[in-house]
Scaffold this motif. Structure first.
Motif: not given
Length: 323
Positions: A146-167
């Motif tokens: 489950n920890y890596m599941a969160g990591v995978e989502c974060a890495e995808h976001m970092i690679n596809h967005l320059s920044g953002g406000n997260i909920i």
């Protein structure tokens, strides 16, 4: 035919009838005794889930039931409906029913000790499924990473967005959900362009996530990303975002790999989900159960990898079903 002969014939007929009845009763009692002896050798398992208002747990239970019944054994399933009190009572109920082993998906990972103590006192092994329990008395734990599941989502976001406000949409009573959110937040710490602006508890339920997200939308007008602990919560968030006309400009992440969210990804409404395999969890849980009852248990915890599903790779997977 004289009277004496008729009397003898009548007695003979009655005797034959009684003999036939005795024979039939004897066959029935022998079969019943055999059935009782057969049932005595059947193993009885209990399975308790935090909620069955989630197809993910239904799939796990189906896989366990298939394996158990294939062996001629019995599975008793209970739905705790997100109540720790109800779950504790169900543990006692299944102990009273004479179960040999308990599959447990805890409502609250930090408040399970009284229930675990009940099973321990009755010498009933426990297999924790889908989420860890903070107790060494558990015989075996089978979860996704489950920890890596969160990591995978974060890495995808970092690679596809320059920044953002997260909920963040959370379920702090479930260790699996806590690990997913921690994996996500730990990964984005070195990237100041990504900011967590708010969060809400939703117990991983669509019907709770949707109003929670609506309240957050009213509070914040600059949401770019939603990280949900699971797919039902992500579905609730997407419903709220769509209602507000914001879905097209907000990236939504989840965890599970449910058929409904796969379709949302294909249609471009959801960004990604870290796919789990409830079928594999169920199969492994039933396999470990028999190993434990046979005195073999070499693995205290089993962590299964997740697969991040996105528009780029989702055609490779079964979109209509669970992995």
């Amino acid at each position: 035919m004289n009277k004496k002969y008729r009397k003898c014939l009548f007695i003979l007929i009655i005797a034959l009838i009684l003999l036939y009845i005795f024979h039939i009763l004897n066959i029935f009692l022998m079969n019943d005794d055999f059935s009782m002896r057969h049932n005595e050798h059947r193993k009885k398992f209990g399975a308790i889930y935090m909620t069955l208002n989630n197809p993910f747990y239904e799939i796990i239970d189906d896989e366990i039931r298939t394996a158990v019944e294939k062996n001629g054994d019995i599975l008793l399933t209970r739905d705790s409906a997100l109540s720790i009190e109800r779950q504790t009572a169900e543990v006692q109920e299944l102990i009273n029913d004479g179960i040999d082993l308990l599959f447990l998906n805890p409502v609250d990972w930090e408040k399970m000790k009284p229930a675990i103590a009940l099973a321990q006192k009755a010498h009933i092994p426990i297999i924790a499924i889908d989420t860890d329990i903070d107790d060494t008395a558990v015989t075996c734990t089978i979860v996704s990473d489950n920890y890596m599941a969160g990591v995978e989502c974060a890495e995808h976001m970092i690679n596809h967005l320059s920044g953002g406000n997260i909920i963040l949409l959370k379920h702090s009573q479930a260790k699996s959900a806590v690990d997913r959110i921690n994996g996500f937040t730990d990964t984005i710490k070195p990237y100041p362009a990504f900011k967590i602006i708010d969060s809400a508890e939703c117990k991983g339920q669509l019907e709770l996530a949707m109003p929670a997200m609506k309240a957050l939308i009213k509070k914040h007008h600059d949401i770019n990303v939603v990280m949900a602990l699971n797919d039902p919560a992500a579905m609730g968030a997407m419903a709220a975002l769509k209602s507000a006309g914001l879905l097209s400009r907000v990236s939504v992440y989840g965890v599970d790999g449910a058929p409904e969210t796969k379709e949302m990804i294909v249609n471009g409404n959801m960004t990604a989900t870290a796919g789990q395999s409830p079928r594999e969890i169920g199969r492994l849980a039933s396999q470990k159960a028999y190993e434990i009852l046979n005195g073999v248990n070499n693995e205290k915890i089993i962590r299964l990898p997740t697969t991040l599903l996105t528009q780029d790779n989702i055609p490779q997977y079964n979109i209509d079903g669970w992995n």
